[in-house]
Design a protein around this motif. Sequence first.
Motif, PDB file in Angstrom:
ATOM      1  N   ASN A  45       0.760  -1.258   0.293  1.00  0.00           N
ATOM      2  CA  ASN A  45       0.040   0.134   0.335  1.00  0.00           C
ATOM      3  C   ASN A  45       0.387   1.470  -0.029  1.00  0.00           C
ATOM      4  OD1 ASN A  45      -3.238  -0.775   0.112  1.00  0.00           O
ATOM      5  ND2 ASN A  45      -2.728  -2.054   2.166  1.00  0.00           N
ATOM      6  N   CYS A  49       0.673   3.938  -3.006  1.00  0.00           N
ATOM      7  CA  CYS A  49       0.531   5.467  -2.852  1.00  0.00           C
ATOM      8  C   CYS A  49       1.481   6.463  -3.198  1.00  0.00           C
ATOM      9  CB  CYS A  49       0.143   5.554  -0.755  1.00  0.00           C
ATOM     10  SG  CYS A  49       0.339   7.312  -0.335  1.00  0.00           S
ATOM     11  N   ASN A  71      -5.206   4.146  -0.361  1.00  0.00           N
ATOM     12  CA  ASN A  71      -4.031   3.320  -0.190  1.00  0.00           C
ATOM     13  C   ASN A  71      -3.224   4.048   1.061  1.00  0.00           C
ATOM     14  OD1 ASN A  71      -3.724   3.645  -3.764  1.00  0.00           O
ATOM     15  ND2 ASN A  71      -4.375   1.480  -2.361  1.00  0.00           N
ATOM     16  N   ASP A  74      -5.236   2.610   3.795  1.00  0.00           N
ATOM     17  CA  ASP A  74      -5.389   1.395   3.864  1.00  0.00           C
ATOM     18  C   ASP A  74      -3.439   0.946   4.744  1.00  0.00           C
ATOM     19  OD1 ASP A  74      -6.960   0.765   2.164  1.00  0.00           O
ATOM     20  OD2 ASP A  74      -6.804   0.473   0.694  1.00  0.00           O
ATOM     21  N   SER A 149      -2.043  -0.979  -9.973  1.00  0.00           N
ATOM     22  CA  SER A 149      -2.687  -0.724  -8.780  1.00  0.00           C
ATOM     23  C   SER A 149      -3.734  -1.759  -8.627  1.00  0.00           C
ATOM     24  CB  SER A 149      -2.699   0.315  -8.609  1.00  0.00           C
ATOM     25  OG  SER A 149      -3.898   0.762  -7.947  1.00  0.00           O
ATOM     26  N   LYS A 153      -3.636  -5.097  -6.190  1.00  0.00           N
ATOM     27  CA  LYS A 153      -4.307  -5.096  -5.178  1.00  0.00           C
ATOM     28  C   LYS A 153      -5.563  -6.454  -5.538  1.00  0.00           C
ATOM     29  CE  LYS A 153      -4.527  -1.468  -2.450  1.00  0.00           C
ATOM     30  NZ  LYS A 153      -5.073  -1.828  -1.063  1.00  0.00           N
ATOM     31  N   SER A 179      -9.775  -4.365   0.092  1.00  0.00           N
ATOM     32  CA  SER A 179      -8.948  -4.382  -1.466  1.00  0.00           C
ATOM     33  C   SER A 179      -9.803  -4.899  -2.487  1.00  0.00           C
ATOM     34  CB  SER A 179      -7.757  -6.026  -1.262  1.00  0.00           C
ATOM     35  OG  SER A 179      -7.193  -5.152   0.214  1.00  0.00           O
ATOM     36  N   ASP A 182     -11.107  -1.268  -3.970  1.00  0.00           N
ATOM     37  CA  ASP A 182      -9.980  -0.884  -4.313  1.00  0.00           C
ATOM     38  C   ASP A 182      -9.506  -1.170  -5.649  1.00  0.00           C
ATOM     39  OD1 ASP A 182      -9.815   0.352  -2.037  1.00  0.00           O
ATOM     40  OD2 ASP A 182      -7.739  -0.932  -1.181  1.00  0.00           O
TER      41      ASP A 182
END
Length: 402
Positions: A45, A49, A71, A74, A149, A153, A179, A182
């Motif tokens: 994460n 990010c 993120n 998270d 990403s 995820k 997740s 996300d």
Amino acid sequence: MRSLKGAFMTQLLIRLFIRRPNSPQDPRVRAAYGNLASVVGMVCNILLCLGKFVVGTLFGSIAITADALNNLSDASSNIVSLVGFKLAAKAPDAEHPYGHARFEYLAGLVVSVTILGIGFSLLKESVTKALHPTPVQFGWLTVAVLVVSILVKLWMSGFNRAIGRIISSETLIATAADSRNDVLSTAAVLVAAILCRVTGWDVLDGLMGVGVAVFILISGWGLVMDTLSPLLGESPSEDLVEHIEQTVMGYPGVLGVHDLMVHDYGPGHQFASIHVELPAEQDPLEAHDLIDNIERDFMKHDHLMVTIHYDPIVTSDAAVGVLRSRLTEKLRQLDPALSLHDLRIVPGKTHTNVLFDLVLPAGYAGDKVELLTQMEQFIKEQDPTYNCIIKLEQSYTAAAHK
């Protein structure tokens, strides 16, 4: 093929970092699983990010920046989970003889509230961007970061779900769902970036940011409810209730069970009590020995401390058997969720007392007075000399048998 690679990576991490992975019921092994999931999630994460924040800042996309902050939330959640698993693994002490496993639930609650806070912050920023849109610069770097990403995820969702199932952790199961969410929110951001490029409608970036924020808020609220429930004292799972009852009924001589209660002091720290019906004619020492064996077997095989109350049942009285069958059928007609136990017939000079416990499901909405009246009338119909003494009880597992 991708799912196979994800499963391979999960198993590889387990083999590398978990000693005795086949003993998840061991508190130390459970903590190791939780620590592994938290650290892996935190690293992934933070990297996501950083990548999204840089791209969002360079190209002026509030939606991508919002996803980056998601993120970050998270990652902070992973840190809280890591601390929670470590605290939950502490041994019982004088002040907390039932252990500290509820720290895992508290960690989940903190994570959920944090998600809600960030969701509100993102909603405010996204609404501002939607009302006052600014040009969004498009680049293939944006697409690349968002696609990576999504793939990461997807793997994290499967990874957390696998670990969560191994150690029966609601916190990790919820993290897996987060997740997965996300993946959907990042896909929405990717669509917004492409649409802004194609249509030139920069307002779409802010609107998509609002959508992501709302999605985070909904997910956070669901997690709050999920983590609050065990802290408030939810009913045990149907699988656990069925396992306990069927296990006890599998021992020779057991006639029935009732009054099962399960107290949850955190994952892996559950205590249960149950009444076991055995023939009254059986030698009390033999009955006591059987009960001891059942309790030891639960501790040995399930790491579950079960306390058993011995209820002797008179099996030689035919009248009791007949009346029990009739009462059971009557209750089934009134409400299949109703049940009875501890039926006794005690003769007297002028009348005969009929005593039993009538068990109501939790949250029973029926008229209890009317129920008692109907049962008393039904018993009188069986024999006018019967004097009915009924004790109402609430079931603490009925919610699991909806």
